[in-house]
Design a protein around this motif. Sequence first.
Motif, short mmCIF file in Angstrom:
data_model
loop_
_atom_site.label_atom_id
_atom_site.label_comp_id
_atom_site.label_asym_id
_atom_site.label_seq_id
_atom_site.Cartn_x
_atom_site.Cartn_y
_atom_site.Cartn_z
N THR B 68 -1.78 30.57 54.81
CA THR B 68 -3.00 31.12 55.08
C THR B 68 -3.30 31.41 56.19
O THR B 68 -3.33 30.82 57.34
CB THR B 68 -4.27 30.26 54.01
OG1 THR B 68 -4.07 28.94 54.06
CG2 THR B 68 -3.89 30.04 52.44
N GLY B 69 -4.30 32.02 56.34
CA GLY B 69 -5.22 33.39 57.59
C GLY B 69 -5.94 32.17 57.77
O GLY B 69 -6.66 31.38 57.34
N GLY B 70 -6.82 32.88 58.80
CA GLY B 70 -8.68 32.52 59.26
C GLY B 70 -7.57 31.13 60.23
O GLY B 70 -6.79 30.87 61.00
N VAL B 96 -10.33 41.29 46.59
CA VAL B 96 -10.08 39.54 47.22
C VAL B 96 -11.72 38.98 47.06
O VAL B 96 -11.94 37.96 47.01
CB VAL B 96 -9.47 39.02 48.33
CG1 VAL B 96 -10.18 38.26 49.41
CG2 VAL B 96 -8.08 39.49 48.75
N ARG B 97 -12.76 39.90 47.69
CA ARG B 97 -14.43 39.13 48.39
C ARG B 97 -14.28 38.92 46.62
O ARG B 97 -15.70 37.51 46.60
CB ARG B 97 -15.25 40.56 47.88
CG ARG B 97 -15.90 40.04 48.39
CD ARG B 97 -16.91 41.02 48.23
NE ARG B 97 -17.11 41.28 50.24
CZ ARG B 97 -17.96 40.86 50.82
NH1 ARG B 97 -19.00 40.09 50.57
NH2 ARG B 97 -17.84 40.83 52.01
N TYR B 100 -13.22 34.61 45.79
CA TYR B 100 -14.13 33.70 46.74
C TYR B 100 -15.14 34.03 46.26
O TYR B 100 -15.94 32.43 45.95
CB TYR B 100 -14.38 34.57 48.09
CG TYR B 100 -13.20 33.97 49.12
CD1 TYR B 100 -13.62 32.61 49.49
CD2 TYR B 100 -12.29 35.39 49.25
CE1 TYR B 100 -12.15 32.74 50.38
CE2 TYR B 100 -11.02 35.12 49.39
CZ TYR B 100 -10.75 33.42 49.99
OH TYR B 100 -9.79 33.11 50.95
N THR B 141 -17.99 33.11 58.14
CA THR B 141 -17.62 34.97 57.01
C THR B 141 -19.00 34.91 56.34
O THR B 141 -18.93 33.64 55.93
CB THR B 141 -16.78 35.28 56.70
OG1 THR B 141 -16.11 35.15 55.56
CG2 THR B 141 -15.48 35.18 57.93
N ASP B 144 -18.41 32.48 53.20
CA ASP B 144 -18.69 31.09 53.42
C ASP B 144 -19.59 30.58 53.66
O ASP B 144 -20.04 30.99 52.69
CB ASP B 144 -18.36 30.45 55.01
CG ASP B 144 -16.40 30.83 55.59
OD1 ASP B 144 -16.19 30.99 54.93
OD2 ASP B 144 -16.92 31.35 56.72
N LYS B 151 -21.77 26.00 58.99
CA LYS B 151 -20.35 25.90 57.55
C LYS B 151 -19.48 24.17 57.35
O LYS B 151 -19.68 23.30 58.07
CB LYS B 151 -19.02 26.77 58.16
CG LYS B 151 -18.38 27.36 57.38
CD LYS B 151 -17.57 28.12 58.34
CE LYS B 151 -16.38 28.58 57.27
NZ LYS B 151 -14.93 29.69 57.90
N SER B 155 -12.20 28.17 53.20
CA SER B 155 -11.58 28.33 52.48
C SER B 155 -10.46 29.69 52.91
O SER B 155 -11.07 30.60 53.53
CB SER B 155 -12.21 28.26 50.85
OG SER B 155 -12.46 29.27 50.72
N GLN B 157 -6.85 32.61 51.94
CA GLN B 157 -5.60 32.32 50.32
C GLN B 157 -4.79 33.41 51.04
O GLN B 157 -4.78 34.02 52.28
CB GLN B 157 -6.15 33.62 49.73
CG GLN B 157 -7.45 33.45 48.84
CD GLN B 157 -8.28 34.60 47.99
OE1 GLN B 157 -7.54 35.17 47.56
NE2 GLN B 157 -9.20 34.03 47.11
#
Lengths: 134, 241
Positions: B68-70, B96-97, B100, B141, B144, B151, B155, B157
């Motif tokens: 996954t990214g981030g 995607v939003r 979350y 972001t 979060d 934070k 997470s 995806q």
Amino acid sequence: MRPDDRKYTKSHEWVKLDGDTIKIGITDFAVTELCSGNEGDLVYCDLPEPGRELDAGETFGEIESVKAVADLNTPLAGTVAEVNVAIEEHLEILSRDPFNDGWMIKITPKSKSLDVDGLMDAAAYEELLAAKEA
Amino acid sequence: MEVWRLLRTWSGAPGYNMALDEALLLGSARPTLRLYTWEPEALSLGYFQRARDVPNLERAHAAVRRLTGGGAIHHAHELTFSITAPLEHPLYAGEVRGSYERVHAAIADALATFGVHAELRGTSALQSDREGTGMCFEHSTDLDLAWSGAKGVGSAQRRTKGRVLHHGSIKLDRSPLDASVAAIRDVAPSATLEQVAERLLASFASRFGVEFETAEPSKAEGARASERTSHFTSNAFVHRR
């Protein structure tokens, strides 16, 4: 209505004949799914090197938004002839013009026919999207 | 009522933890919730991160790269979760939003039972945000979950071949490499990992209308994970960028 000069996949890529090659990109729907209209949410796109051979259904690249990494798939087999390197530096192109300036790769296809199982014309793709939103 | 598989895999080796998530992504069509911890503690890089952009990598005793990214995460004093499901599943269908928002709402419900008032960060940056560290918990972001100005849940995806892997970290406490996170124990000092796990299950069941069936990875998933464990800790993958 999306452009009717090309075919679409259910995973939201498009393919279009372009001389001896076929252009491949992703649709506005795919872009919106990833970034919800915030073009700054797209952060990275990894595209293949020219010369790479691709099988139908193979992943040719990956795109990252702030919250998801997603595969980019080709529905057609062929050899990567050209890559739109501008995208890697200017991801906003994908939000602003996914069907023209936002093309990702051109492949020299094994077969130039777009009449392939799993590819939809624009009308069928619109129906797919309408069903998703219903 | 929909029945999800529930896997609890405590104290997993870092490479195995990532390899099992990959196997679940490519495995059973059935939605699966996995709860896990790490032994030893490890730093994970986001899929596209450049190793040189994460100074903490040199300080970590073990490292992996995620699918996954981030940003990078130091997996210590946390409950890690992964959800694997078809993209058509109502939890993940659409933007995607939205997915979350749904998952983080369920996590926020669970945290509320400890007195933690976790909320989506929204438009304002957090006090804990910092440039140049490459750390997930120092780069927030709007989606979060945050409390106390920092934070506390990160997470990310991966979406591939009609499937989604959504994994994340819920912080019980800080670690030297993740020193600026919001922690559950700041609010509820006696909270245990087991309690967080059970309340998360209750919250998911309530929010999503699902039941859980405790299971083990299938033979195929286990075999694939074992085969791929070394890949996720390999120098070639960790330092691929």
